[in-house]
Design a protein around this motif. Structure first.
Motif, PDB file in Angstrom:
ATOM      1  N   ASP A  61      24.517 -41.501 -19.502  1.00 39.45           N
ATOM      2  CA  ASP A  61      25.127 -40.917 -18.305  1.00 39.45           C
ATOM      3  C   ASP A  61      26.478 -41.549 -18.013  1.00 39.45           C
ATOM      4  OD1 ASP A  61      23.937 -43.345 -17.853  1.00 39.45           O
ATOM      5  OD2 ASP A  61      23.310 -42.878 -15.795  1.00 39.45           O
ATOM      6  N   LEU A  62      26.599 -42.873 -18.199  1.00 41.15           N
ATOM      7  CA  LEU A  62      27.867 -43.546 -17.950  1.00 41.15           C
ATOM      8  C   LEU A  62      28.879 -43.195 -19.031  1.00 41.15           C
ATOM      9  CD1 LEU A  62      29.266 -45.431 -16.012  1.00 41.15           C
ATOM     10  CD2 LEU A  62      28.427 -47.374 -17.341  1.00 41.15           C
ATOM     11  N   ALA A  63      28.418 -43.038 -20.274  1.00 43.09           N
ATOM     12  CA  ALA A  63      29.325 -42.655 -21.368  1.00 43.09           C
ATOM     13  C   ALA A  63      29.942 -41.292 -21.086  1.00 43.09           C
ATOM     14  CB  ALA A  63      28.571 -42.634 -22.693  1.00 43.09           C
ATOM     15  N   HIS A  64      29.152 -40.370 -20.516  1.00 38.02           N
ATOM     16  CA  HIS A  64      29.670 -39.033 -20.206  1.00 38.02           C
ATOM     17  C   HIS A  64      30.800 -39.110 -19.191  1.00 38.02           C
ATOM     18  CE1 HIS A  64      29.702 -34.733 -19.444  1.00 38.02           C
ATOM     19  NE2 HIS A  64      29.583 -34.983 -18.143  1.00 38.02           N
ATOM     20  N   SER A  65      30.603 -39.871 -18.124  1.00 35.65           N
ATOM     21  CA  SER A  65      31.640 -39.966 -17.091  1.00 35.65           C
ATOM     22  C   SER A  65      32.885 -40.656 -17.635  1.00 35.65           C
ATOM     23  CB  SER A  65      31.102 -40.722 -15.875  1.00 35.65           C
ATOM     24  OG  SER A  65      30.743 -42.053 -16.223  1.00 35.65           O
ATOM     25  N   ARG A  66      32.714 -41.673 -18.496  1.00 37.15           N
ATOM     26  CA  ARG A  66      33.876 -42.351 -19.066  1.00 37.15           C
ATOM     27  C   ARG A  66      34.666 -41.420 -19.983  1.00 37.15           C
ATOM     28  NH1 ARG A  66      33.757 -48.101 -18.594  1.00 37.15           N
ATOM     29  NH2 ARG A  66      35.685 -48.029 -19.771  1.00 37.15           N
ATOM     30  N   ARG A  67      33.963 -40.537 -20.696  1.00 36.26           N
ATOM     31  CA  ARG A  67      34.669 -39.571 -21.550  1.00 36.26           C
ATOM     32  C   ARG A  67      35.534 -38.631 -20.720  1.00 36.26           C
ATOM     33  NH1 ARG A  67      30.091 -39.707 -25.220  1.00 36.26           N
ATOM     34  NH2 ARG A  67      30.838 -40.176 -27.322  1.00 36.26           N
ATOM     35  N   GLU A  68      35.064 -38.276 -19.537  1.00 36.45           N
ATOM     36  CA  GLU A  68      35.844 -37.393 -18.662  1.00 36.45           C
ATOM     37  C   GLU A  68      37.147 -38.074 -18.255  1.00 36.45           C
ATOM     38  OE1 GLU A  68      35.125 -34.249 -18.036  1.00 36.45           O
ATOM     39  OE2 GLU A  68      33.408 -34.519 -19.380  1.00 36.45           O
ATOM     40  N   TYR A  69      37.101 -39.372 -17.970  1.00 37.55           N
ATOM     41  CA  TYR A  69      38.330 -40.099 -17.618  1.00 37.55           C
ATOM     42  C   TYR A  69      39.279 -40.151 -18.808  1.00 37.55           C
ATOM     43  CZ  TYR A  69      35.880 -41.663 -13.398  1.00 37.55           C
ATOM     44  OH  TYR A  69      35.211 -41.703 -12.214  1.00 37.55           O
ATOM     45  N   GLU A  70      38.705 -40.315 -20.037  1.00 37.78           N
ATOM     46  CA  GLU A  70      39.548 -40.354 -21.223  1.00 37.78           C
ATOM     47  C   GLU A  70      40.235 -39.008 -21.452  1.00 37.78           C
ATOM     48  OE1 GLU A  70      39.255 -41.812 -25.860  1.00 37.78           O
ATOM     49  OE2 GLU A  70      37.546 -40.836 -24.925  1.00 37.78           O
ATOM     50  N   LYS A  71      39.492 -37.916 -21.260  1.00 35.46           N
ATOM     51  CA  LYS A  71      40.092 -36.584 -21.402  1.00 35.46           C
ATOM     52  C   LYS A  71      41.238 -36.404 -20.402  1.00 35.46           C
ATOM     53  CE  LYS A  71      35.854 -34.325 -23.058  1.00 35.46           C
ATOM     54  NZ  LYS A  71      34.795 -33.336 -22.716  1.00 35.46           N
ATOM     55  N   LYS A  72      41.038 -36.902 -19.192  1.00 36.03           N
ATOM     56  CA  LYS A  72      42.072 -36.790 -18.166  1.00 36.03           C
ATOM     57  C   LYS A  72      43.315 -37.566 -18.584  1.00 36.03           C
ATOM     58  CE  LYS A  72      42.841 -37.590 -13.229  1.00 36.03           C
ATOM     59  NZ  LYS A  72      42.250 -38.117 -11.972  1.00 36.03           N
ATOM     60  N   LEU A  73      43.136 -38.759 -19.205  1.00 39.77           N
ATOM     61  CA  LEU A  73      44.272 -39.563 -19.652  1.00 39.77           C
ATOM     62  C   LEU A  73      45.073 -38.815 -20.710  1.00 39.77           C
ATOM     63  CD1 LEU A  73      44.426 -43.297 -20.375  1.00 39.77           C
ATOM     64  CD2 LEU A  73      44.924 -41.769 -22.274  1.00 39.77           C
ATOM     65  N   TYR A  74      44.404 -38.235 -21.708  1.00 43.91           N
ATOM     66  CA  TYR A  74      45.104 -37.518 -22.773  1.00 43.91           C
ATOM     67  C   TYR A  74      45.726 -36.228 -22.262  1.00 43.91           C
ATOM     68  CZ  TYR A  74      43.541 -40.628 -26.474  1.00 43.91           C
ATOM     69  OH  TYR A  74      43.366 -41.709 -27.280  1.00 43.91           O
ATOM     70  N   ALA A  75      45.127 -35.617 -21.239  1.00 46.94           N
ATOM     71  CA  ALA A  75      45.663 -34.364 -20.700  1.00 46.94           C
ATOM     72  C   ALA A  75      46.887 -34.614 -19.829  1.00 46.94           C
ATOM     73  CB  ALA A  75      44.583 -33.637 -19.904  1.00 46.94           C
ATOM     74  N   THR A  76      46.829 -35.638 -18.975  1.00 44.53           N
ATOM     75  CA  THR A  76      47.920 -35.906 -18.032  1.00 44.53           C
ATOM     76  C   THR A  76      48.947 -36.883 -18.566  1.00 44.53           C
ATOM     77  OG1 THR A  76      46.701 -37.713 -16.980  1.00 44.53           O
ATOM     78  CG2 THR A  76      46.350 -35.490 -16.111  1.00 44.53           C
ATOM     79  N   LYS A  77      48.590 -37.644 -19.621  1.00 46.56           N
ATOM     80  CA  LYS A  77      49.452 -38.671 -20.193  1.00 46.56           C
ATOM     81  C   LYS A  77      49.839 -39.712 -19.150  1.00 46.56           C
ATOM     82  CE  LYS A  77      51.407 -35.651 -23.758  1.00 46.56           C
ATOM     83  NZ  LYS A  77      52.664 -35.158 -24.398  1.00 46.56           N
ATOM     84  N   GLN A  78      48.938 -39.954 -18.206  1.00 45.72           N
ATOM     85  CA  GLN A  78      49.152 -40.946 -17.160  1.00 45.72           C
ATOM     86  C   GLN A  78      47.942 -41.873 -17.067  1.00 45.72           C
ATOM     87  OE1 GLN A  78      49.985 -38.845 -13.534  1.00 45.72           O
ATOM     88  NE2 GLN A  78      51.983 -38.079 -14.223  1.00 45.72           N
ATOM     89  N   SER A  79      48.201 -43.033 -16.460  1.00 45.20           N
ATOM     90  CA  SER A  79      47.121 -43.998 -16.296  1.00 45.20           C
ATOM     91  C   SER A  79      46.040 -43.441 -15.384  1.00 45.20           C
ATOM     92  CB  SER A  79      47.655 -45.311 -15.716  1.00 45.20           C
ATOM     93  OG  SER A  79      48.582 -45.902 -16.605  1.00 45.20           O
ATOM     94  N   VAL A  80      44.809 -43.850 -15.674  1.00 46.48           N
ATOM     95  CA  VAL A  80      43.658 -43.365 -14.905  1.00 46.48           C
ATOM     96  C   VAL A  80      42.917 -44.572 -14.329  1.00 46.48           C
ATOM     97  CG1 VAL A  80      41.487 -42.077 -14.992  1.00 46.48           C
ATOM     98  CG2 VAL A  80      43.434 -41.338 -16.395  1.00 46.48           C
ATOM     99  N   LEU A  81      42.620 -44.513 -13.037  1.00 46.15           N
ATOM    100  CA  LEU A  81      41.849 -45.558 -12.369  1.00 46.15           C
ATOM    101  C   LEU A  81      40.430 -45.054 -12.125  1.00 46.15           C
ATOM    102  CD1 LEU A  81      44.474 -46.673  -9.696  1.00 46.15           C
ATOM    103  CD2 LEU A  81      43.959 -47.804 -11.851  1.00 46.15           C
ATOM    104  N   PHE A  82      39.442 -45.895 -12.388  1.00 46.01           N
ATOM    105  CA  PHE A  82      38.054 -45.500 -12.128  1.00 46.01           C
ATOM    106  C   PHE A  82      37.203 -46.761 -12.002  1.00 46.01           C
ATOM    107  CE2 PHE A  82      38.914 -45.584 -16.623  1.00 46.01           C
ATOM    108  CZ  PHE A  82      37.847 -46.258 -17.184  1.00 46.01           C
TER     109      PHE A  82
END
Length: 863
Positions: free
Chosen positions: A436-457
């Motif tokens: 479950d935690l791996a799934h949420s972390r993957r979503e943050y990684e996708k957001k980083l590659y999509a926005t090309k900006q740092s992600v806080l979580f």
């Protein structure tokens, strides 16, 4: 395809066609010459097949060819004798030449047919060529011997029957080969099947007309030639020679390409022969080592001089190891180059062997890897710099590429997952997380590659809280190629914040509770004071004024008890200060005090030391309760009990004597029922007297009046024995035995009140008997010491419930678990025991375990 290759593939067919034309021409001229040439061709081809297969046996994993080659050679031996028999040379002078020739031919063809049917069994198997060669020779010898001894019938019908049997065997061979077709090369398989079919037609033509000069017989011999040719082409040309020839040609063509590749790839090779201790170098080696042709090493020792001392030692050590293990080795070595430039080569060395397995030398390759080593060193330096930066970070740090693979991790990051950096590198980072935690972390990684900006979580794992930031890393084109992730453990910070918030709430609650506490303490009915560590009063409640008569202003600043105390012996106060200040325990006691108006009173006091964080006394809390009235009431009760006991004792004694007179007066002729009733009255009266005696003892113990110890030197062992003698009948009714410990086997004289110590032992042993299990044992013993003797009475009874242990020595106490065992008893025995022992200057205690037993101890001083 060029003419050279066309000739390579067609030369065998052209040669065969020429042989067939020669045979046909010979047949037209003379059948005998034709027959001799066909048999000669068959024999030569068979020998060639066998020789070729025998020479190639060490390189063949498939023993099919070896078996079939030996079988063809075995059959050719009979073809030789058949050819000789045809021209008039017989094995026996008594045999007819024609019959013998046919017999030998049938043996040869039968061997060939049986071999074709049997050979597929040896596919993918290893057989010993020498053993099978000997076996075939032995079979040939037996068959030749049989052909000499036995004469085969020469009728046409019999010849045709033999041919039919051979044809059946050949069809079986066809079926067996078809079943194993997947194990053959396609061309080889087709040629083998064609060979078998040709042999079948050969036998068919021979069956039609076995007469030697007939056309069918001649066609049969031509088919025989075709069969051996197809077999030769299947085994030698297609199965063995052609692949080796093609491989040899390809090797010749690729050798030049290899040399060119070695030149371009800066790869050289060398060979070292052990016998001559000579070393041979390829051209590339001279370029790699930077030497001229006349500087080529002539021995292994000279070769080692081209490397640095450390590299030469390392290489020589591996070579020595190779002599023992026979395993090849690969090693990077540093050249002892004449210039200051550092150069490296990668060497691969393997042993060379003779056919018998003897190591004859070494072969090795050398490749210049200087640029690679420089690149690796630069990469390692970069990695060390990056790792130093990561390890210097106060956070867990990870470098993760676009495929979720960990490329770098610092020690703190590996520790976060209970691992080590080297074990994590190269693995998927999400494999270390719950699903479950791996799934949420993957979503943050996708957001980083999509926005090309740092992600806080943030996330929470194993009861720890983490604040994370993922920062993109770009290539020259501006694409995100990886992410640097920094994770900080903020568990302690969150706990501190939570503690501060909780402390704030507790402080507010404490302020409210303190106000309530102040009201409660101030309005408590007990006299409460608070002093510093030296006993100076800091606080006194209203009850202090009411009980002592002194106001708070008069009390505060004075020593505790200075105004209202000082009525107890000095030893009492010394003991109190020892308990509360030295031992840091709560003191309980009764104190005689005096009010401001001079009136004396008795207080039940407790003094509690309050300790600081270091364990030192910070202040004291003293609580006194005026128990003067309770003590007076208790004194009055005790006096009443004493008076009532004295008044009851006289009539009870009178009743006792009257009953005893009636029981002894036999002249009255009392009936059995009357005597039984009188006996009951006597028993009840004795109980009443015993109870009154106990009550008197209790009153004497409480008041101290009339409780006089008549001390005299007494043997305690005698007292114990007298008690045991008195209670043994009662114990014997339940099978209980009384045993004396070894310490009671000799006299033990002490100064005691004999009667009262007798009462102590009687009470304790009576209780042990009452509450012990049937057929158990009671142990009475003593433990002498320097200043006292400790006596003990151990039973195996019901024990005392833990919740009631503190009540054992109280007045009228009886444990709840003994009421079902014995309902009689006053509950005063142990109270009296305690009083007697303490009046002697000793103490009493016990150890118990419910349903296991109890041991009572009491000590008596020696002086």
């Amino acid at each position: 395809m060029n003419l050279k290759k066309c000739w390579y593939f067609l030369r065998s067919e052209i040669f065969f066609i020429c042989i067939v034309l020669v045979l046909i021409t010979t047949y037209l001229y003379s059948f005998d010459i034709f027959h001799t040439l066909t048999e000669a061709f068959t024999i030569v081809a068979a020998i060639a097949i066998a020789a070729f297969v025998w020479n190639a046996r060490r390189f063949l994993e498939n023993s099919y060819f070896i078996f079939l080659g030996l079988a063809v050679f075995s059959a050719s031996i009979f073809n030789i004798f058949h050819a000789f028999a045809r021209v008039g040379i017989t094995l026996s002078a008594q045999r007819v030449a024609t019959n013998e020739a046919q017999e030998l031919l049938f043996i040869a063809v039968s061997l060939l047919a049986i071999s074709f049917a049997t050979a597929p069994f040896y596919i993918s198997r290893q057989i010993k060529g020498g053993l099978f060669f000997s076996l075939f020779i032995a079979i040939d010898g037996l068959l030749l011997y049989a052909s000499v001894v036995f004469d085969l019938p020469s009728s046409v019908m019999m010849m045709r029957l033999f041919s039919a049997a051979i044809i059946v065997i050949l069809f079986l061979a066809l079926w067996h080969h078809y079943k194993k077709r997947n194990y053959f090369n396609e061309k080889v398989f087709r040629l083998l099947i064609a060979t078998i079919w040709v042999v079948i037609f050969w036998q068919v033509f021979y069956t039609l007309n076995p007469v030697p000069d007939s056309l069918p017989n001649a066609i049969g011999h031509l088919l025989q030639v075709l069969a051996i040719y197809l077999l030769y082409k299947a085994i030698v040309v297609t199965g063995l020679s052609k692949p080796y020839d093609l491989l040899f040609n390809e090797l010749q063509e690729s050798r030049s390409r290899l040399e060119e590749s070695q030149r371009l790839g800066q790869i050289g090779n060398w060979d070292w022969d052990f016998k001559s201790d000579m070393m041979w170098w390829s051209k590339e080696n001279f370029v790699l080592f930077g030497v001229s042709l006349n500087e080529s090493p002539t021995s292994y020792d000279e070769y080692l001089k081209f490397f640095t001392a450390a590299s030469a030692k390392k290489f020589d050590s591996l070579v020595q190891k190779m002599f023992k293990t026979g395993k090849a080795c690969q090693l990077d070595l540093e050249l002892a180059h004449p210039t200051a430039t550092t150069r490296w080569v990668s060497t691969y060395t393997e042993p060379c062997y003779r056919q018998m397995g003897e190591m004859t030398g070494l072969h090795g390759t050398v490749q210049d890897i200087t640029l690679r080593r420089q690149a690796e060193e630069n990469l390692k330096q970069t990695e060390r710099t990056t790792l130093a930066l990561l390890n210097g970070s106060p956070d867990a740090a990870f470098l993760v590429d676009a495929h979720e693979t960990i490329r770098a991790v610092n020690k703190l990051g590996a520790l976060r997952f209970h691992s080590e950096p080297l074990k994590m590198i190269g693995k998927n980072i999400f494999s270390f997380f719950p699903p479950d935690l791996a799934h949420s972390r993957r979503e943050y990684e996708k957001k980083l590659y999509a926005t090309k900006q740092s992600v806080l979580f943030n996330d929470e794992r194993e009861g720890r809280f983490y604040e994370n930031v993922a920062t993109p890393i770009f290539d020259e084109a501006g694409n995100v190629i990886s992410a640097a992730i920094f994770s900080r453990d903020v568990t302690e910070q969150k706990q501190v914040v939570a503690q501060i918030e909780a402390a704030s709430r507790q402080r507010e609650a404490a302020i409210q509770d303190l106000e309530k506490f102040k009201l409660a303490v101030q309005n408590a009915s007990d006299h409460i004071i608070i002093t510093d560590a030296e006993g100076t009063i800091l606080f006194a409640n209203k009850a202090s004024e009411q009980i002592t008569g002194f106001s708070s202003s008069e009390l505060i600043g004075t020593k505790a008890g200075a105004l209202w105390g000082k009525k107890m012996p000095q030893e009492f106060y010394a003991n109190m200060w020892k308990v509360i200040k030295d031992e840091k325990k709560i003191f309980y006691g009764e104190i005689n005090n005096k009010r401001k108006n001079g009136e004396e009173y008795i207080a039940a006091a407790s003094v509690s030391p309050i300790l600081d964080e270091k364990g030192d006394v910070h202040f004291f809390v003293g609580i006194e309760r005026d128990i003067t009235r309770e003590k007076e009431i208790d004194r009055m009760k005790t006096e009443f009990v004493s008076l009532a006991s004295h008044q009851l004792r006289t009539p009870l004694t009178g009743i006792k004597w009257l009953v005893e007179l009636l029981l002894r007066n036999k002249e009255k002729n009392l009936s059995a029922d009357q005597l039984e009733l009188l006996h009951g009255v006597s028993v009840s009266n004795e109980r009443m007297i015993h109870l009154v005696d106990d009550l008197l003892d209790v009153s004497h113990i409480d008041t101290g009046k009339n409780f006089i110890l008549n001390l005299e030197k007494t043997d305690i062992v005698e007292i114990i024995k007298s008690v045991a003698t008195m209670v043994r009948p009662f114990a014997g009714t339940r099978g209980i035995t009384i045993r004396f410990a070894d310490t009671l086997q000799h006299p033990l004289e002490m100064i005691v009140d004999k009667e009262k110590i007798h009462e102590v032992f009687q009470n304790l042993i009576d209780n042990a008997i009452k509450y012990s299990k049937d057929h158990s044992e009671i142990v009475v013993g003593a433990m002498p010491a320097a200043k006292e003797v400790v006596f003990y009475i151990q039973d195996h009874g019901v024990g005392i419930p833990p919740a009631e242990e503190h009540l054992v020595f109280g007045k009228f106490f009886r444990a709840t678990n003994v009421l079902t065992v014995d309902r009689t008893g006053t509950g005063l025995g142990l109270y009296i025991v305690k009083g007697i022992v303490e009046y002697h200057g000793g103490k009493v205690w016990f150890e118990t375990e419910q349903n296991v037993g109890t041991t009572f101890y009491f000590s008596l001083p020696l002086k």
